[in-house]
Design a protein around this motif. Structure first.
Motif, mmCIF file in Angstrom:
data_model
loop_
_atom_site.group_PDB
_atom_site.id
_atom_site.type_symbol
_atom_site.label_atom_id
_atom_site.label_comp_id
_atom_site.label_asym_id
_atom_site.label_seq_id
_atom_site.Cartn_x
_atom_site.Cartn_y
_atom_site.Cartn_z
ATOM 1 N N LEU A 1 36.821 -19.903 8.543
ATOM 2 C CA LEU A 1 37.897 -20.774 7.887
ATOM 3 C C LEU A 1 38.699 -19.680 6.692
ATOM 4 N N ILE A 2 37.557 -18.851 5.949
ATOM 5 C CA ILE A 2 38.299 -18.031 4.960
ATOM 6 C C ILE A 2 39.184 -17.082 6.010
ATOM 7 N N GLY A 3 38.816 -16.661 7.212
ATOM 8 C CA GLY A 3 39.388 -15.335 7.799
ATOM 9 C C GLY A 3 40.733 -15.847 8.361
ATOM 10 N N GLY A 4 40.753 -17.107 8.368
ATOM 11 C CA GLY A 4 42.034 -17.513 9.111
ATOM 12 C C GLY A 4 43.157 -17.817 8.000
ATOM 13 N N THR A 5 42.850 -17.507 6.699
ATOM 14 C CA THR A 5 44.126 -17.671 5.907
ATOM 15 C C THR A 5 44.835 -16.578 5.760
ATOM 16 N N ASP A 6 45.886 -16.450 5.083
ATOM 17 C CA ASP A 6 46.790 -15.181 4.857
ATOM 18 C C ASP A 6 46.515 -14.364 3.588
ATOM 19 N N THR A 7 45.458 -14.940 2.845
ATOM 20 C CA THR A 7 45.024 -14.229 1.613
ATOM 21 C C THR A 7 44.136 -13.017 2.118
ATOM 22 N N ASN A 8 43.586 -12.956 3.163
ATOM 23 C CA ASN A 8 42.782 -11.807 3.550
ATOM 24 C C ASN A 8 43.155 -10.802 4.273
ATOM 25 N N VAL A 9 43.213 -9.696 4.060
ATOM 26 C CA VAL A 9 43.697 -8.446 4.788
ATOM 27 C C VAL A 9 42.744 -7.295 4.455
ATOM 28 N N GLY A 10 42.923 -6.527 5.655
ATOM 29 C CA GLY A 10 42.405 -5.062 5.550
ATOM 30 C C GLY A 10 40.865 -5.152 5.447
ATOM 31 N N ALA A 11 40.449 -4.738 4.281
ATOM 32 C CA ALA A 11 39.012 -4.541 4.013
ATOM 33 C C ALA A 11 38.381 -5.921 3.783
ATOM 34 N N ALA A 12 39.181 -6.797 3.361
ATOM 35 C CA ALA A 12 38.676 -8.162 3.044
ATOM 36 C C ALA A 12 38.213 -8.724 4.527
ATOM 37 N N ARG A 13 39.104 -8.454 5.602
ATOM 38 C CA ARG A 13 38.889 -9.045 6.639
ATOM 39 C C ARG A 13 37.524 -8.395 7.599
ATOM 40 N N GLU A 14 37.741 -7.216 7.330
ATOM 41 C CA GLU A 14 36.407 -6.308 7.851
ATOM 42 C C GLU A 14 35.012 -6.881 7.310
ATOM 43 N N ALA A 15 35.020 -7.029 6.350
ATOM 44 C CA ALA A 15 33.918 -7.627 5.280
ATOM 45 C C ALA A 15 33.438 -8.933 6.058
ATOM 46 N N LEU A 16 34.584 -9.839 6.337
ATOM 47 C CA LEU A 16 34.117 -11.081 6.954
ATOM 48 C C LEU A 16 33.555 -10.950 8.329
ATOM 49 N N ALA A 17 34.465 -10.103 9.117
ATOM 50 C CA ALA A 17 33.769 -9.797 10.332
ATOM 51 C C ALA A 17 32.531 -9.132 10.601
ATOM 52 N N ARG B 1 38.839 -9.575 12.675
ATOM 53 C CA ARG B 1 39.375 -8.243 11.980
ATOM 54 C C ARG B 1 41.087 -8.327 12.353
ATOM 55 N N ALA B 2 41.371 -8.555 13.730
ATOM 56 C CA ALA B 2 42.418 -8.774 14.154
ATOM 57 C C ALA B 2 43.755 -9.687 13.303
ATOM 58 N N GLY B 3 43.091 -10.539 12.892
ATOM 59 C CA GLY B 3 44.055 -11.735 12.149
ATOM 60 C C GLY B 3 44.691 -12.572 12.975
#
Length: 290
Positions: free
Chosen positions: A93-109, A195-197
Motif C-alpha cells: 500500500l505504501i509502495g503504491g502511493t506517489d510519495t515514494n520514489v527512488g531510494a524509498a521504493r528500493e527500501a520497500l522492495a 521498484r518500478a512504481g
C-alpha cells in the motif's frame, strides 16, 4: 487303611500344605496375587486383556502428544507467516502511493524480499527432521529456494483412539502454491513492481497477498480445531490409562495385610500337617511286631 496308604496320604497332604505356604509367601514377596496363569486362569486372562488395552491407550496418548506438538508448531509458524503477510500488505500500500520514489521504493522492495525469504524459511520449518508443510516427503524441505514445492502431498496422521485418525499436517502446496504460481514468486513480482512504481502490478500483488493471507487464516482455524481434538483425545487416553492400571492392580495385586495373614495361617497349617505326618510315619517295623 494300611499303614502305607496312610503314610502316602499324609505325605500328599503335607506337600499340598507346603505348596499353599510357598504360594502365599511368593504373593507376599512379589506383592502380586497372580504370578503365573495357573494361579488364577480366569483373572490371569482378564489381566492379559486389560494389559493389552492399557498398552493401546498408552500408545494413543503418545501419538496424541506427538500430534499436538506438530500442530502447535504449525500454528506458531502460520501465525508468524500471517504477521509477515500483513506487513507485506502494508508495504504494498505504501509502495503504491506517489510519495515514494527512488531510494524509498528500493527500501520497500528490499523489505518485501526479506519477508519473502523469511516466509520461505517458515514454510520449510521441520519437526523431528520432517518438513511440516511437506506432506509425506522423506526429504528435509517442502520448498526449493525458487518456491517450487518439492515435498510429497499426502496426509500425515496420528491414531489417537480406537479407529480415530487425525490429520496433523497442513498442505503446503495448497497454501503457498509452487514455482511460478507460488506465494514466493508473487512476492518477488510485488517487490519488482514496487521498484518500478507499477501501480497496476502493485495492486495485483496486494490482492494476491490478501488471498494468501486468507488461506493462512483459514488454515489456522483448521489447525486450532484439530489441536483441540487431539488434546482432548490425549486427556481421554490418559484417563483410560489410569483406569486400566487400577483394574490391573485389582486383578493382580494383593492386600499386604491379607497376604501376611495368609502366610501365617498356612504356616500354622503346615506345622500341624508336619506334626501329624511325623506321628503317622514314626512307627518302625519292631513296633508292629510287638
Amino acid at each position: 487303611m494300611t499303614h502305607g496308604s496312610m503314610t502316602l496320604s499324609s505325605l500328599n497332604n503335607l506337600q499340598a500344605s507346603l505348596g499353599r505356604l510357598a504360594q502365599s509367601q511368593e504373593q507376599l514377596t512379589t506383592g502380586k496375587r497372580i504370578n503365573r496363569a495357573s494361579d488364577d486362569p480366569t483373572d490371569a486372562a482378564r489381566a492379559m486383556r486389560t494389559r493389552s488395552s492399557l498398552a493401546d491407550h498408552e500408545q494413543y496418548a503418545r501419538n496424541g502428544a506427538d500430534g499436538a506438538t506438530w500442530l502447535n508448531l504449525t500454528d506458531s509458524r502460520l501465525q508468524s507467516m500471517n504477521d509477515s503477510l500483513r506487513r507485506v500488505h502494508e508495504l504494498g500500500l505504501i509502495g503504491g502511493t506517489d510519495t515514494n520514489v527512488g531510494a524509498a521504493r528500493e527500501a520497500l522492495a528490499v523489505e518485501v524480499e526479506q519477508l519473502r525469504d523469511k516466509l520461505l524459511t517458515e514454510a520449510n520449518a521441520t519437526y523431528l527432521g520432517r518438513p511440516i508443510f511437506g506432506g509425506i516427503t522423506s526429504g528435509d524441505k517442502a520448498f526449493a529456494d525458487d518456491g517450487t514445492f518439492v515435498g510429497t502431498s499426502g496426509d500425515v496422521q496420528r491414531t489417537v483412539a480406537d479407529g480415530v485418525d487425525v490429520v496433523i499436517n497442513s498442505d503446503g502446496q495448497a497454501l503457498f502454491g509452487s514455482g511460478a504460481t507460488s506465494m514466493f514468486a508473487e512476492l518477488d513480482a510485488l517487490a519488482n513492481a514496487i521498484r518500478a512504481g507499477d501501480k497496476v502490478a502493485i495492486k495485483a500483488g496486494i490482492d494476491q497477498v490478501a488471498v494468501r493471507s486468507g488461506k493462512v487464516v483459514d488454515e489456522l482455524s483448521s489447525v486450532g480445531t484439530r489441536t483441540n481434538r487431539v488434546e482432548a483425545a490425549v486427556v481421554a487416553a490418559k484417563d483410560s490409562v489410569l483406569a486400566l492400571n487400577s483394574s490391573v492392580s485389582e486383578l493382580e495385586n494383593v492386600e499386604l495385610a491379607e497376604a501376611m495373614m495368609q502366610v501365617q495361617m498356612h504356616q500354622v497349617s503346615y506345622q500341624a500337617a508336619l506334626a501329624g505326618t511325623s506321628k503317622v510315619i514314626q512307627p518302625s517295623l519292631m513296633d508292629f511286631l510287638r
